[in-house]
Design a protein around this motif. Structure first.
Motif, PDB file in Angstrom:
ATOM      1  N   PRO A  46      63.184  44.569  45.112  1.00  0.00           N
ATOM      2  CA  PRO A  46      64.445  45.262  44.889  1.00  0.00           C
ATOM      3  C   PRO A  46      64.224  46.589  44.171  1.00  0.00           C
ATOM      4  O   PRO A  46      63.730  46.610  43.054  1.00  0.00           O
ATOM      5  N   ALA A  47      64.606  47.673  44.844  1.00  0.00           N
ATOM      6  CA  ALA A  47      64.325  48.990  44.292  1.00  0.00           C
ATOM      7  C   ALA A  47      65.083  49.234  42.985  1.00  0.00           C
ATOM      8  O   ALA A  47      64.562  49.876  42.083  1.00  0.00           O
ATOM      9  N   HIS A  48      66.303  48.715  42.847  1.00  0.00           N
ATOM     10  CA  HIS A  48      67.120  49.083  41.695  1.00  0.00           C
ATOM     11  C   HIS A  48      66.642  48.440  40.396  1.00  0.00           C
ATOM     12  O   HIS A  48      66.990  48.889  39.333  1.00  0.00           O
ATOM     13  N   THR A  49      65.858  47.406  40.493  1.00  0.00           N
ATOM     14  CA  THR A  49      65.424  46.736  39.266  1.00  0.00           C
ATOM     15  C   THR A  49      63.940  46.904  39.032  1.00  0.00           C
ATOM     16  O   THR A  49      63.469  46.704  37.928  1.00  0.00           O
ATOM     17  N   GLY A  50      63.190  47.244  40.053  1.00  0.00           N
ATOM     18  CA  GLY A  50      61.747  47.300  39.907  1.00  0.00           C
ATOM     19  C   GLY A  50      61.123  45.925  39.914  1.00  0.00           C
ATOM     20  O   GLY A  50      59.936  45.771  39.698  1.00  0.00           O
ATOM     21  N   VAL A  51      61.909  44.869  40.166  1.00  0.00           N
ATOM     22  CA  VAL A  51      61.363  43.517  40.135  1.00  0.00           C
ATOM     23  C   VAL A  51      60.617  43.239  41.427  1.00  0.00           C
ATOM     24  O   VAL A  51      60.992  43.710  42.483  1.00  0.00           O
ATOM     25  N   ILE A  52      59.542  42.522  41.302  1.00  0.00           N
ATOM     26  CA  ILE A  52      58.810  42.103  42.490  1.00  0.00           C
ATOM     27  C   ILE A  52      58.717  40.596  42.445  1.00  0.00           C
ATOM     28  O   ILE A  52      58.184  40.035  41.496  1.00  0.00           O
ATOM     29  N   MET A  53      59.267  39.917  43.416  1.00  0.00           N
ATOM     30  CA  MET A  53      59.215  38.464  43.408  1.00  0.00           C
ATOM     31  C   MET A  53      58.243  38.005  44.472  1.00  0.00           C
ATOM     32  O   MET A  53      58.232  38.512  45.580  1.00  0.00           O
ATOM     33  N   THR A  54      57.446  37.051  44.129  1.00  0.00           N
ATOM     34  CA  THR A  54      56.346  36.681  45.003  1.00  0.00           C
ATOM     35  C   THR A  54      56.570  35.332  45.666  1.00  0.00           C
ATOM     36  O   THR A  54      57.697  34.897  45.783  1.00  0.00           O
ATOM     37  N   GLU A  55      55.502  34.679  46.059  1.00  0.00           N
ATOM     38  CA  GLU A  55      55.568  33.534  46.964  1.00  0.00           C
ATOM     39  C   GLU A  55      56.518  32.415  46.554  1.00  0.00           C
ATOM     40  O   GLU A  55      57.115  31.782  47.392  1.00  0.00           O
ATOM     41  N   ILE A  56      56.647  32.121  45.256  1.00  0.00           N
ATOM     42  CA  ILE A  56      57.423  30.937  44.897  1.00  0.00           C
ATOM     43  C   ILE A  56      58.895  31.162  45.196  1.00  0.00           C
ATOM     44  O   ILE A  56      59.367  32.291  45.247  1.00  0.00           O
ATOM     45  N   LYS A 113      48.749  48.456  39.619  1.00  0.00           N
ATOM     46  CA  LYS A 113      49.297  49.068  40.848  1.00  0.00           C
ATOM     47  C   LYS A 113      50.788  48.772  41.017  1.00  0.00           C
ATOM     48  O   LYS A 113      51.538  49.619  41.479  1.00  0.00           O
ATOM     49  N   ARG A 114      51.209  47.527  40.654  1.00  0.00           N
ATOM     50  CA  ARG A 114      52.623  47.204  40.869  1.00  0.00           C
ATOM     51  C   ARG A 114      53.220  46.627  39.586  1.00  0.00           C
ATOM     52  O   ARG A 114      53.357  45.412  39.431  1.00  0.00           O
ATOM     53  N   PRO A 115      53.570  47.503  38.640  1.00  0.00           N
ATOM     54  CA  PRO A 115      54.235  46.981  37.429  1.00  0.00           C
ATOM     55  C   PRO A 115      55.626  46.471  37.786  1.00  0.00           C
ATOM     56  O   PRO A 115      56.172  46.837  38.828  1.00  0.00           O
ATOM     57  N   GLY A 116      56.189  45.611  36.976  1.00  0.00           N
ATOM     58  CA  GLY A 116      57.536  45.107  37.255  1.00  0.00           C
ATOM     59  C   GLY A 116      57.750  43.759  36.613  1.00  0.00           C
ATOM     60  O   GLY A 116      57.025  43.375  35.692  1.00  0.00           O
ATOM     61  N   ILE A 117      58.741  43.045  37.119  1.00  0.00           N
ATOM     62  CA  ILE A 117      59.043  41.709  36.603  1.00  0.00           C
ATOM     63  C   ILE A 117      58.710  40.703  37.691  1.00  0.00           C
ATOM     64  O   ILE A 117      59.132  40.856  38.836  1.00  0.00           O
TER      65      ILE A 117
END
Ligand code: FMN
Ligand code: SF4
Length: 447
Positions: A5-15, A264-268
């Protein structure tokens, strides 16, 4: 890979996301009807319809939920300290702590802006368990938009019958009030927070009595972090065993890890609690930016200890970090690269603690400023032999002799920097100042 999601910078992964399931890139948070369609408020219907407050408390105890605000205290156990019964003090209060001024920590912001109804639902359930008819949501001043979103969510929940008098015919009443802080780090400490809410100067209070016994306005009060409260609906919906099994080590649930620094990919990242530092940095965050090496990381906001490359396989959970003489803190992971000076980082962090000292007790008010002066001297070439020993001796005296945990928090990164990177302090003394160049222009990066 999951969504970005661009607006939060969050990156959610496989789970399968749990706390972030309703948070979508570039989309306003779900309104009440949308939240209900996504399964929201089912936990409130279930708990208030089928469970007594004590049964809900036992469920949370059994889930092994531990506080996400820094100390990792078992949530159900804390709720159990609230005196109950006809002759117990009333009203009792519930406070959601969204002060979030810990450096490197930006996870509560995501939950506040991304899914305010989840917080409201978590508060209804938690207030029911401790029989509190009034709740406050304490927010840092920058979360203005969050305060608006929470006001809106509360109004919608009231209109839908989830807040107010006799909620869903259960006989339980609850009102919720967002409160925007004047904005100091110390306001996040739960007793200072209560002073701030009462309109007093936000100095911490002495304990005992603990807030669960005598807190806001002298009444039993539970203070709980925003992320902790957001876990509660999921525990009610899916059970204690399900929540415990989400963890990879001895702790339970998922965890929002905030990662900053030159990865490379900071975020939550919402991940099972207990992921290793290596997996977080090198798999989920994609490793260090090209041309840089991992030198260290602070695992849980400014108030935790530096971890070295030898510690990359340590699990980032409460139990494993306790064993490693560290703390999970807020799980705000600050990654430090090999072009960054540890003395400079220490100066930066101690300047934060010195600025945010509430000034109540001398060791913290005067001691941390003195630490800052010594670090600045080292950085600017005025260091002298013996300064590292002086820093260590003074820092170890400040924490235990100060009134609250802010000073102990300052000790962690300083003492671990001296213990784990002594050569950096020595080079500053022998070389007459900081040997690091100011951050170089980064080479072009690959993905
Ligand atoms: C200086 C200082 C700042 C703190 N700031 C916060 C904060 O912003 N949010 C938070 O939840 N807890 C913060 N805490 C921890 C709270 O005192 C308290 O332990 C926590 O809110 C309890 O909730 P939890 O059990 O859900 O973690 C802070 C503690 C200290 C010493
Ligand atoms: S340790 Fe620091 S922040 Fe805590 S009471 Fe003393 S002066 Fe205030």
């Amino acid at each position: 890979m999951g969504r970005t999601p661009a607006h939060t910078g969050v990156i959610m992964t496989e789970i399968t996301p749990v706390l972030t399931a309703n948070i979508e890139p570039g989309r306003a948070p779900l309104d009440c009807a949308g939240y209900e369609r996504a399964g929201g408020y089912a936990a409130v219907r279930k708990a208030l319809g089928e469970m007594s407050p004590d049964q809900l408390l036992d469920l949370v105890k059994e889930s092994n939920l531990r506080g996400r605000g820094g100390a990792g205290f078992p949530t159900g156990m804390k709720w159990g300290f609230v005196p109950q019964g006809d002759d117990s003090p009333n009203p009792k209060y519930l406070i959601a702590n969204g002060d979030e001024m810990e450096p490197g920590t930006f996870k509560d912001r995501l939950l506040i802006h991304g899914d305010p109804h989840q917080i409201v639902e978590g508060m209804i359930l938690s207030a029911y368990a401790v029989r509190a008819p009034v709740g406050y949501i304490f927010l840092r001043p920058e979360y203005e938009r969050g305060a608006d979103l929470l006001h809106h969510a509360i109004a919608e929940a009231e209109a839908a019958g989830y807040l107010g008098k006799n909620i869903l015919g259960s006989g339980f009443d609850l009102e919720l009030h967002p409160h925007v802080s004047a904005g100091r780090y110390i306001c996040g400490e739960e007793t200072a927070l209560m002073n701030a809410l009462e309109g007093r100067r936000p100095n911490p209070r002495s304990r005992p009595p603990y807030p669960a016994i005598s807190g806001l306005f002298g009444k039993p009060t539970i203070v709980q972090n925003i992320e902790t409260l957001s876990c509660v609906p999921h525990i009610v919906n899916n059970g204690a065993k399900w929540f415990r099994r989400l963890g990879l080590g001895d702790d339970a649930g998922t965890k929002l890890y905030c990662v900053s620094g030159k990865v490379k990919r900071p975020g939550i990242y919402e991940l099972p609690i207990g992921v290793t530092l290596r997996e977080l940095v090198f798999e989920h965050c994609g490793g260090m930016l090209d041309g840089l090496e991992f030198k260290a990381a602070i695992p849980g906001g400014a108030a935790t200890m530096l971890m070295t490359p030898e510690e990359l396989d340590t699990r980032l959970d409460f139990t494993s970090l306790d064993k490693a003489k560290n703390r999970l803190g807020t799980a705000g992971v600050i990654v430090i690269d090999d072009h960054t000076c540890i003395v400079g980082i220490s100066l930066n962090l101690q300047s934060f603690f010195a600025r945010e000292s509430c000034g109540w007790c001398t060791p913290c008010r005067d001691g941390i400023s003195w630490i800052v002066d010594i670090l600045r001297d080292l950085e600017e070439g005025r260091g002298e032999p013996g300064d590292a020993e002086l820093l260590m001796r003074e820092m170890k005296m400040i924490g235990p002799n100060a009134f609250c945990a802010l000073a102990m928090g300052a000790e962690g990164p300083m003492v671990s920097a001296l213990e784990k990177f002594p050569e950096e302090f020595e080079t500053h003394i022998s070389g007459g100042g900081c040997p690091y160049e100011r951050p170089p222009a980064l080479p072009p990066q690959s993905n």
